[in-house]
Design a protein around this motif. Structure first.
Motif, mmCIF file in Angstrom:
data_model
loop_
_atom_site.group_PDB
_atom_site.id
_atom_site.type_symbol
_atom_site.label_atom_id
_atom_site.label_comp_id
_atom_site.label_asym_id
_atom_site.label_seq_id
_atom_site.Cartn_x
_atom_site.Cartn_y
_atom_site.Cartn_z
ATOM 1 N N TYR A 69 32.637 52.745 46.118
ATOM 2 C CA TYR A 69 32.668 51.805 44.706
ATOM 3 C C TYR A 69 33.955 51.285 44.672
ATOM 4 O O TYR A 69 34.907 51.871 44.843
ATOM 5 C CB TYR A 69 32.144 52.661 43.570
ATOM 6 C CG TYR A 69 32.300 51.785 42.176
ATOM 7 C CD1 TYR A 69 31.415 50.917 41.870
ATOM 8 C CD2 TYR A 69 33.399 52.047 41.380
ATOM 9 C CE1 TYR A 69 31.723 50.054 40.800
ATOM 10 C CE2 TYR A 69 33.730 51.392 40.201
ATOM 11 C CZ TYR A 69 32.835 50.412 39.787
ATOM 12 O OH TYR A 69 32.845 49.839 38.723
ATOM 13 N N SER A 70 34.018 49.963 44.120
ATOM 14 C CA SER A 70 35.143 49.168 44.065
ATOM 15 C C SER A 70 35.115 48.371 42.778
ATOM 16 O O SER A 70 34.394 47.517 42.319
ATOM 17 C CB SER A 70 35.476 48.116 44.950
ATOM 18 O OG SER A 70 36.477 47.265 44.690
ATOM 19 N N ALA A 71 36.094 48.942 41.702
ATOM 20 C CA ALA A 71 36.112 48.493 40.507
ATOM 21 C C ALA A 71 36.743 47.084 40.353
ATOM 22 O O ALA A 71 36.319 46.062 39.752
ATOM 23 C CB ALA A 71 37.163 49.251 39.657
ATOM 24 N N ASP A 72 37.619 46.673 41.471
ATOM 25 C CA ASP A 72 38.014 45.329 41.844
ATOM 26 C C ASP A 72 36.877 44.504 42.046
ATOM 27 O O ASP A 72 36.790 43.368 41.715
ATOM 28 C CB ASP A 72 39.062 45.447 42.899
ATOM 29 C CG ASP A 72 39.456 44.016 43.074
ATOM 30 O OD1 ASP A 72 40.447 43.584 42.061
ATOM 31 O OD2 ASP A 72 39.447 43.334 44.105
ATOM 32 N N PHE A 73 36.067 44.963 42.783
ATOM 33 C CA PHE A 73 34.867 44.098 43.392
ATOM 34 C C PHE A 73 33.859 43.851 42.016
ATOM 35 O O PHE A 73 33.484 42.627 41.828
ATOM 36 C CB PHE A 73 34.198 44.857 44.460
ATOM 37 C CG PHE A 73 32.888 43.938 44.941
ATOM 38 C CD1 PHE A 73 32.811 42.480 44.881
ATOM 39 C CD2 PHE A 73 31.832 44.588 45.596
ATOM 40 C CE1 PHE A 73 31.707 41.900 45.569
ATOM 41 C CE2 PHE A 73 30.847 44.076 46.126
ATOM 42 C CZ PHE A 73 30.804 42.480 46.253
ATOM 43 N N ALA A 74 33.729 44.736 41.511
ATOM 44 C CA ALA A 74 32.995 44.638 40.044
ATOM 45 C C ALA A 74 33.654 43.545 39.244
ATOM 46 O O ALA A 74 32.685 42.755 38.657
ATOM 47 C CB ALA A 74 32.841 46.060 39.333
ATOM 48 N N ALA A 75 34.786 43.575 39.062
ATOM 49 C CA ALA A 75 35.669 42.584 38.200
ATOM 50 C C ALA A 75 35.797 41.366 38.761
ATOM 51 O O ALA A 75 35.607 40.208 37.968
ATOM 52 C CB ALA A 75 37.042 42.997 37.734
ATOM 53 N N ARG A 76 36.097 41.100 40.099
ATOM 54 C CA ARG A 76 36.350 39.655 40.704
ATOM 55 C C ARG A 76 35.538 39.220 41.481
ATOM 56 O O ARG A 76 35.759 37.993 42.111
ATOM 57 C CB ARG A 76 37.960 40.235 41.256
ATOM 58 C CG ARG A 76 39.066 40.388 40.550
ATOM 59 C CD ARG A 76 40.292 40.877 41.301
ATOM 60 N NE ARG A 76 40.711 39.727 42.117
ATOM 61 C CZ ARG A 76 41.296 39.574 43.132
ATOM 62 N NH1 ARG A 76 41.598 40.780 43.821
ATOM 63 N NH2 ARG A 76 41.697 38.445 43.852
ATOM 64 N N GLY A 77 34.651 40.116 42.034
ATOM 65 C CA GLY A 77 33.548 39.627 42.836
ATOM 66 C C GLY A 77 34.027 39.168 44.290
ATOM 67 O O GLY A 77 34.889 40.188 44.651
ATOM 68 N N TYR A 78 33.744 38.186 44.844
ATOM 69 C CA TYR A 78 34.229 37.723 46.222
ATOM 70 C C TYR A 78 35.236 37.075 46.101
ATOM 71 O O TYR A 78 36.048 36.453 47.392
ATOM 72 C CB TYR A 78 32.983 37.050 46.954
ATOM 73 C CG TYR A 78 31.805 37.831 47.118
ATOM 74 C CD1 TYR A 78 31.714 38.580 48.237
ATOM 75 C CD2 TYR A 78 30.792 37.847 46.388
ATOM 76 C CE1 TYR A 78 30.781 39.564 48.680
ATOM 77 C CE2 TYR A 78 29.591 38.850 46.795
ATOM 78 C CZ TYR A 78 29.653 39.396 47.905
ATOM 79 O OH TYR A 78 28.480 40.323 48.056
ATOM 80 N N ASN A 79 36.168 37.010 45.015
ATOM 81 C CA ASN A 79 37.420 36.400 44.934
ATOM 82 C C ASN A 79 38.455 37.463 45.231
ATOM 83 O O ASN A 79 39.366 37.680 44.616
ATOM 84 C CB ASN A 79 37.618 35.941 43.367
ATOM 85 C CG ASN A 79 38.900 35.098 43.458
ATOM 86 O OD1 ASN A 79 39.268 34.315 44.211
ATOM 87 N ND2 ASN A 79 39.531 34.924 42.397
ATOM 88 N N GLY A 80 38.125 38.188 46.544
ATOM 89 C CA GLY A 80 39.189 39.092 46.932
ATOM 90 C C GLY A 80 38.456 39.869 47.996
ATOM 91 O O GLY A 80 37.401 39.377 48.524
ATOM 92 N N ALA A 81 39.229 40.823 48.614
ATOM 93 C CA ALA A 81 38.636 41.487 49.699
ATOM 94 C C ALA A 81 39.328 42.804 49.849
ATOM 95 O O ALA A 81 40.090 43.428 49.140
ATOM 96 C CB ALA A 81 39.137 40.707 51.266
ATOM 97 N N SER A 82 38.644 43.858 50.465
ATOM 98 C CA SER A 82 38.927 45.085 50.717
ATOM 99 C C SER A 82 39.847 45.299 52.194
ATOM 100 O O SER A 82 40.415 44.264 52.509
ATOM 101 C CB SER A 82 37.882 46.054 51.292
ATOM 102 O OG SER A 82 37.595 45.984 52.395
ATOM 103 N N HIS A 83 40.626 46.536 52.107
ATOM 104 C CA HIS A 83 41.613 46.785 53.152
ATOM 105 C C HIS A 83 40.790 47.222 54.412
ATOM 106 O O HIS A 83 41.512 47.828 55.339
ATOM 107 C CB HIS A 83 42.454 47.752 52.837
ATOM 108 C CG HIS A 83 43.456 47.458 51.745
ATOM 109 N ND1 HIS A 83 43.404 47.769 50.349
ATOM 110 C CD2 HIS A 83 44.299 46.685 51.708
ATOM 111 C CE1 HIS A 83 44.330 47.192 49.620
ATOM 112 N NE2 HIS A 83 45.194 46.239 50.523
ATOM 113 N N GLY A 84 39.644 46.869 54.463
ATOM 114 C CA GLY A 84 38.657 47.309 55.609
ATOM 115 C C GLY A 84 37.376 48.052 55.220
ATOM 116 O O GLY A 84 36.472 48.134 56.050
#
Length: 289
Positions: free
Chosen positions: A247-262
């Motif tokens: 789970y990613s809280a950042d993904f929940a907040a920003r959507g696809y306006n970002g990326a993971s570290h892999g």
């Protein structure tokens, strides 16, 4: 002799009279006194401009607050409404697909702006501090564009990986598989070819790409914290070194306006929590385009 005395007397009297006349003009002193008066009066005009300078500075400060006060009370123009309840078309379908990327719209994009879409837009607006009208205006649309990416064909039609062709990736057809498609940006939990659940996912950037291939879940950690980035990774299911589904809280907040570290990020906490309880160490993981 007497005549001579008389003439001398008259001459002396005339001389005395002339001397008295010069003395009188000089004694009046009027012409000499007036310049001193003029000097005093000449100082008065020099003082007068100093007094009149005060009212001249007053008009300069008086009009200053008027324009700013007017500007403060001038209402800002309302943003133009682009789509609202009852609208139909390709842009509405794109709106629904983009809202789905941010988990505000759960259904299949239909291209019809109805009650469900209105509620989704209203929720998105309220979360971002915008006027929660439910209508998509220019401000709402620009904010949504900045937080999402252009929907794929699969997102616009609401199809799952392989569903359009009626098949999943061949590696996902047997056993218990976390089937992860980079094309549709979805993770499907598949048991013997049957899709149990599907959720949106996000991947690493070009600098920290998510590895593709066939793997297996080698460990699980419900409340994991990254030892490298010191960020929370709840419901982590590791499949390739330090890369995991979580789970990613950042993904929940920003959507696809970002990326993971892999890692493979999931933004729906309820779905990843349920998935975490079902997946076992040793289950297959397939990451593909």
């Amino acid at each position: 002799m007497q005549g001579i005395r008389i003439r001398r007397g008259l001459a002396a009297a005339a001389v005395a009279a002339l001397a008295a006349g010069c003395t009188a003009q000089a004694a009046t002193g009027t012409p000499d006194a007036k310049p001193s008066v003029r000097q005093d009066e000449s100082s008065t005009p020099s003082a007068t401009p100093t007094k009149t300078a005060t009212p001249k500075s007053t008009p300069k400060s008086t009009p200053t607050p008027t324009p700013s006060a007017t500007a403060r009370h001038t209402p800002a123009p309302k943003p133009k409404v682009l789509m609202a309840n009852g609208a139909k078309g390709a842009q509405v379908r794109e709106l629904q697909a983009r809202l789905r990327q941010l988990a505000w719209f759960d259904g299949v994009p239909t291209g019809t702006y109805g009650a469900v879409t209105t509620a989704a837009v209203k929720g998105f607006q309220g979360k971002r501090g915008l006027a929660a009208t439910g209508a998509t205006d220019t401000v709402t649309w620009q904010k949504l564009l900045a937080m999402t990416t252009k929907p794929t064909a699969a997102e616009l039609t609401g199809t799952l990986p392989g569903n359009k062709a009626g098949k999943l990736d061949s590696r996902c057809l047997h056993g218990r598989v976390l089937c992860i498609s980079k094309t549709s940006r979805t993770l499907s939990w598949v048991n013997d070819g049957k899709v149990i659940s599907t959720m949106d996912v996000r991947f690493g950037s070009q600098y920290t790409p998510t590895r593709e291939g066939t793997f297996s879940v080698d460990s699980k950690s419900r409340n994991h914290v990254s030892t490298i980035y010191h960020t929370a990774m709840p419901f982590a299911m590791f499949f390739s070194g330090g890369q995991a589904v979580h789970y990613s809280a950042d993904f929940a907040a920003r959507g696809y306006n970002g990326a993971s570290h892999g890692c493979v990020n999931v933004r729906d906490r309820a779905r990843i929590s349920a998935l975490f309880d079902q997946v076992k160490v040793g289950d297959k993981v397939v990451v593909y385009w």
